[in-house]
Design a protein around this motif. Structure first.
Motif, PDB file in Angstrom:
ATOM      1  N   ARG A   1       0.917   4.096  -2.942  1.00 49.85           N
ATOM      2  CA  ARG A   1       0.743   5.534  -2.700  1.00 49.85           C
ATOM      3  C   ARG A   1       1.902   6.314  -3.301  1.00 49.85           C
ATOM      4  O   ARG A   1       1.695   7.353  -3.923  1.00 49.85           O
TER       5      ARG A   1
ATOM      6  N   ARG B   1       0.826  -1.212   0.000  1.00 51.93           N
ATOM      7  CA  ARG B   1       0.000   0.000   0.000  1.00 51.93           C
ATOM      8  C   ARG B   1       0.859   1.260   0.000  1.00 51.93           C
ATOM      9  O   ARG B   1       0.558   2.226  -0.707  1.00 51.93           O
ATOM     10  N   ARG B   2       1.941   1.244   0.764  1.00 51.15           N
ATOM     11  CA  ARG B   2       2.827   2.412   0.762  1.00 51.15           C
ATOM     12  C   ARG B   2       3.479   2.591  -0.607  1.00 51.15           C
ATOM     13  O   ARG B   2       3.554   3.700  -1.136  1.00 51.15           O
TER      14      ARG B   2
END
Length: 71
Positions: A65, A61-62
């Motif tokens: 992003r 997820r990081r």
């Protein structure tokens, strides 16, 4: 680990999510970068990321992003 201490020392100030910045702070920025490098190097799916790099879904997820932001 892939990154030498010297390489990490040069790139650490460029990583977003540092404690000196506004917004959320990365738990362990070096391990996050090492995890991404592991994925790139091995070509493995994110679910196969070894636990030493953290929860695979959090790292993914990081990374997502960052990708959306163009980092």
């Amino acid at each position: 680990l892939v990154l030498s201490d010297a390489a990490w020392k040069r790139m650490a100030p460029l990583i977003i999510g540092r404690p000196d910045q506004k917004g959320s702070t990365g738990r362990d920025n070096r391990m996050f970068v090492e995890g991404v490098l592991w994925i790139v190097r091995t070509g493995s799916p994110w679910r196969d990321l070894p636990e030493v790099f953290g929860d695979w879904n959090s790292v993914f997820r990081r990374f997502s992003r960052w990708s959306i932001k163009g980092v």
